[in-house]
Scaffold this motif. Structure first.
Motif, PDB file in Angstrom:
ATOM      1  N   VAL A  81      20.335  -2.651  -3.414  1.00  0.00           N
ATOM      2  CA  VAL A  81      20.501  -3.272  -4.731  1.00  0.00           C
ATOM      3  C   VAL A  81      21.349  -2.373  -5.625  1.00  0.00           C
ATOM      4  O   VAL A  81      22.273  -2.840  -6.302  1.00  0.00           O
ATOM      5  N   ILE A  82      21.064  -1.078  -5.617  1.00  0.00           N
ATOM      6  CA  ILE A  82      21.846  -0.126  -6.420  1.00  0.00           C
ATOM      7  C   ILE A  82      23.312  -0.177  -6.016  1.00  0.00           C
ATOM      8  O   ILE A  82      24.206  -0.202  -6.875  1.00  0.00           O
ATOM      9  N   ARG A 103       0.824  -1.215   0.000  1.00  0.00           N
ATOM     10  CA  ARG A 103       0.000   0.000   0.000  1.00  0.00           C
ATOM     11  C   ARG A 103       0.855   1.261   0.000  1.00  0.00           C
ATOM     12  O   ARG A 103       0.340   2.358  -0.166  1.00  0.00           O
ATOM     13  N   MET A 104       2.152   1.116   0.216  1.00  0.00           N
ATOM     14  CA  MET A 104       3.093   2.231   0.128  1.00  0.00           C
ATOM     15  C   MET A 104       3.802   2.146  -1.225  1.00  0.00           C
ATOM     16  O   MET A 104       4.073   1.041  -1.705  1.00  0.00           O
ATOM     17  N   PRO A 105       4.121   3.272  -1.869  1.00  0.00           N
ATOM     18  CA  PRO A 105       4.879   3.190  -3.113  1.00  0.00           C
ATOM     19  C   PRO A 105       6.171   2.394  -2.898  1.00  0.00           C
ATOM     20  O   PRO A 105       6.853   2.553  -1.897  1.00  0.00           O
ATOM     21  N   HIS A 106       6.446   1.508  -3.846  1.00  0.00           N
ATOM     22  CA  HIS A 106       7.622   0.636  -3.774  1.00  0.00           C
ATOM     23  C   HIS A 106       8.142   0.397  -5.190  1.00  0.00           C
ATOM     24  O   HIS A 106       7.497   0.779  -6.156  1.00  0.00           O
ATOM     25  N   VAL A 107       9.305  -0.213  -5.275  1.00  0.00           N
ATOM     26  CA  VAL A 107       9.908  -0.484  -6.580  1.00  0.00           C
ATOM     27  C   VAL A 107       9.786  -1.967  -6.902  1.00  0.00           C
ATOM     28  O   VAL A 107      10.005  -2.819  -6.043  1.00  0.00           O
ATOM     29  N   VAL A 108       9.422  -2.229  -8.138  1.00  0.00           N
ATOM     30  CA  VAL A 108       9.518  -3.567  -8.706  1.00  0.00           C
ATOM     31  C   VAL A 108      10.665  -3.481  -9.705  1.00  0.00           C
ATOM     32  O   VAL A 108      10.598  -2.723 -10.672  1.00  0.00           O
ATOM     33  N   LEU A 109      11.731  -4.214  -9.422  1.00  0.00           N
ATOM     34  CA  LEU A 109      12.924  -4.196 -10.271  1.00  0.00           C
ATOM     35  C   LEU A 109      12.979  -5.492 -11.063  1.00  0.00           C
ATOM     36  O   LEU A 109      12.822  -6.574 -10.501  1.00  0.00           O
ATOM     37  N   GLU A 110      13.181  -5.368 -12.362  1.00  0.00           N
ATOM     38  CA  GLU A 110      13.328  -6.527 -13.235  1.00  0.00           C
ATOM     39  C   GLU A 110      14.793  -6.580 -13.669  1.00  0.00           C
ATOM     40  O   GLU A 110      15.190  -5.908 -14.625  1.00  0.00           O
ATOM     41  N   PRO A 111      15.625  -7.360 -12.930  1.00  0.00           N
ATOM     42  CA  PRO A 111      17.053  -7.405 -13.279  1.00  0.00           C
ATOM     43  C   PRO A 111      17.265  -7.819 -14.737  1.00  0.00           C
ATOM     44  O   PRO A 111      18.107  -7.268 -15.425  1.00  0.00           O
ATOM     45  N   ASN A 160      11.500  -1.483  -0.740  1.00  0.00           N
ATOM     46  CA  ASN A 160      11.347  -0.165  -0.123  1.00  0.00           C
ATOM     47  C   ASN A 160      12.603   0.656  -0.446  1.00  0.00           C
ATOM     48  O   ASN A 160      13.553   0.131  -1.050  1.00  0.00           O
ATOM     49  N   PRO A 161      12.653   1.922  -0.082  1.00  0.00           N
ATOM     50  CA  PRO A 161      13.817   2.742  -0.457  1.00  0.00           C
ATOM     51  C   PRO A 161      15.154   2.175   0.029  1.00  0.00           C
ATOM     52  O   PRO A 161      16.143   2.199  -0.720  1.00  0.00           O
ATOM     53  N   ASP A 162      15.219   1.649   1.246  1.00  0.00           N
ATOM     54  CA  ASP A 162      16.484   1.098   1.747  1.00  0.00           C
ATOM     55  C   ASP A 162      16.885  -0.164   0.991  1.00  0.00           C
ATOM     56  O   ASP A 162      18.059  -0.355   0.659  1.00  0.00           O
ATOM     57  N   GLN A 163      15.927  -1.024   0.714  1.00  0.00           N
ATOM     58  CA  GLN A 163      16.226  -2.249  -0.031  1.00  0.00           C
ATOM     59  C   GLN A 163      16.669  -1.925  -1.450  1.00  0.00           C
ATOM     60  O   GLN A 163      17.615  -2.522  -1.966  1.00  0.00           O
TER      61      GLN A 163
END
Length: 148
Positions: free
Chosen positions: A120-121, A95-103, A113-116
């Motif tokens: 990864v970055i 329910r909070m904005p989050h990132v879905v990353l497709e490596p 979440n921002p820390d996770q």
């Protein structure tokens, strides 16, 4: 004065909030509004289950030529990212904005979440530093090969 909401959201304009009337399966309706960052078209979101709605924004991937045994070399997306929010999901993290990353294509890291995402970055950045070492070693190896 009565405000009439459109049945479908209008075309996405960056920074413009879009609002539309949405019919909920099983009865009722709700006024939906996109967050300012949402660029999804929502063409199919004028009716449906409440939990089916999500808002998102896609970011460009890098395209790399990857060998395919049947097709030859194909341009494949790498490290594509999407900001998403699932406003009616049972799970707080969705329910909070989050990132879905497709490596790479068809493989995902969900709900970062921002820390996770920062972790990864940092890993990718550190790996690029290692790839710089591979690049230097390749140059040395090629120099040795041409001097033989």
């Amino acid at each position: 004065m009565t405000t009439v909401l459109p049945e479908r959201p209008v075309v996405a304009e960056p920074g413009k909030v879009r609002t539309w009337l949405r019919r909920i399966w099983g009865g009722g309706q709700i006024v939906e509004s996109c967050p300012s960052w949402c660029t999804d078209h929502h063409r199919n979101d004028s009716d449906g289950a409440l939990v089916d709605l999500c808002h998102g924004r896609d970011f460009d991937a890098i395209m790399l030529p990857v060998f395919d045994a049947q097709e030859g070399t194909l341009e494949m997306p790498v490290l594509s990212a999407r900001i998403v929010v699932d406003p009616y999901d049972d799970r707080q993290e969705r329910r909070m904005p989050h990132v879905v990353l497709e490596p790479w294509q068809d493989e995902v890291m969900e709900c970062l979440n921002p820390d996770q995402f920062a972790a990864v970055i940092a890993q990718v950045r550190a790996h690029c530093d290692e790839l710089d070492k591979v690049h230097a070693a390749l140059i040395t190896a090629r120099q040795e090969a041409t001097s033989l």
